[in-house]
Scaffold this active site. Structure first.
Site, PDB file in Angstrom:
ATOM      1  N   GLY A  47       0.842  -1.188   0.000  1.00 27.18           N
ATOM      2  CA  GLY A  47       0.000   0.000   0.000  1.00 27.18           C
ATOM      3  C   GLY A  47       0.875   1.235   0.000  1.00 27.18           C
ATOM      4  N   CYS A 100       6.915  -0.509   6.409  1.00 21.08           N
ATOM      5  CA  CYS A 100       6.423   0.714   5.780  1.00 21.08           C
ATOM      6  C   CYS A 100       7.500   1.224   4.842  1.00 21.08           C
ATOM      7  CB  CYS A 100       6.117   1.764   6.849  1.00 21.08           C
ATOM      8  SG  CYS A 100       5.493   3.309   6.166  1.00 21.08           S
ATOM      9  N   LEU A 101       7.099   1.617   3.651  1.00 20.40           N
ATOM     10  CA  LEU A 101       8.079   2.108   2.676  1.00 20.40           C
ATOM     11  C   LEU A 101       8.740   3.404   3.143  1.00 20.40           C
ATOM     12  CD1 LEU A 101       6.158   1.283  -0.617  1.00 20.40           C
ATOM     13  CD2 LEU A 101       8.069   0.032   0.383  1.00 20.40           C
ATOM     14  N   HIS A 142      -3.225   0.687   8.482  1.00 27.32           N
ATOM     15  CA  HIS A 142      -1.887   1.254   8.316  1.00 27.32           C
ATOM     16  C   HIS A 142      -1.909   2.421   7.324  1.00 27.32           C
ATOM     17  CE1 HIS A 142       2.638   0.835   7.833  1.00 27.32           C
ATOM     18  NE2 HIS A 142       2.307   1.579   6.795  1.00 27.32           N
ATOM     19  N   GLU A 143      -2.574   2.214   6.182  1.00 28.64           N
ATOM     20  CA  GLU A 143      -2.561   3.254   5.146  1.00 28.64           C
ATOM     21  C   GLU A 143      -3.329   4.502   5.577  1.00 28.64           C
ATOM     22  OE1 GLU A 143      -0.495   3.186   2.861  1.00 28.64           O
ATOM     23  OE2 GLU A 143       0.003   1.086   3.208  1.00 28.64           O
ATOM     24  N   HIS A 146      -1.548   6.934   7.744  1.00 24.80           N
ATOM     25  CA  HIS A 146      -0.686   7.915   7.069  1.00 24.80           C
ATOM     26  C   HIS A 146      -1.439   9.226   6.817  1.00 24.80           C
ATOM     27  CE1 HIS A 146       3.059   5.811   6.235  1.00 24.80           C
ATOM     28  NE2 HIS A 146       2.404   4.744   5.810  1.00 24.80           N
TER      29      HIS A 146
HETATM   30 NI    NI Z   1       3.341   2.919   5.491  1.00 23.01          NI
END
Ligand code: NI
Length: 182
Positions: A47, A100-101, A142-143, A146
């Site tokens: 994501g 997480c990216l 999670h998304e 953000h």
């Molecule tokens: Ni993330």
């Protein structure tokens, strides 16, 4: 369409409240969604949220069908979710590994609601509503975090379960951080 740079933890833009999208089906929104999907796929993420590429709007994309980084996760359909509203359907929280990216190379064990209802819109302005569980519910939580300026370490209850993925895999028998980067 383009692969965009992903902001990393420490960048203040990851701590902002994102703004609602007010106008749908515009070339600008289509371009944003395409860039998010391209960037997520290029990084094999599950994501990605618009604030992670420096766009302060309530837009996330996610999906995990056929991603080699988490073959054991139940498939999540590719989804564009805008202006999301989440409702927890279970009070209890389940611990699970997340990446997480914006925190490359790291994993942590994060409590999330196991069952979730979410609603929002796609890039065309079509309403979307789903009841989900497990990995799908985790990815959505999670998304959307953000969008509220929250990175997963802030959700963690035990920072002993936070570390570098390669060390966790080799050094801790109970650590199985097979899950995604979001
Ligand atoms: Ni993330």
């Amino acid at each position: 369409m383009a692969i965009r740079d992903i902001l990393r933890m420490g960048d203040a833009r990851l701590l902002q409240m994102a703004q609602e999208v007010e106008v749908f089906a515009t070339p600008e929104l289509y371009e944003l969604v395409a860039d998010l999907i391209d960037t997520m796929r290029a990084n094999e993420g599950a994501g990605l949220a618009a604030p992670q590429i420096g766009v302060n709007l309530q837009v996330v994309v996610f999906g995990s069908e056929g991603n080699p980084r988490y073959p054991d996760a139940e498939p999540v359909p590719l989804t564009v979710l805008i202006n999301p509203v989440l409702t927890a359907l279970s009070a209890e929280l389940e611990e699970g590994w997340e990446g997480c990216l914006s925190l490359p190379g790291l994993r942590g064990k994060v409590p999330r609601h196991g069952n979730l209802h979410y609603a929002g819109f796609d890039q065309y302005g079509q309403a979307l509503a789903r009841e989900v569980a497990g990995f799908h519910a985790r990815v959505v939580q999670h998304e959307t975090d953000h969008l509220w300026g929250i990175l997963y370490p802030r959700r963690m209850r035990d920072l002993r379960y936070f570390g570098f993925t390669d060390v966790l895999v080799s050094g801790r028998a109970e650590a199985t951080p097979e899950n995604s980067s979001n």
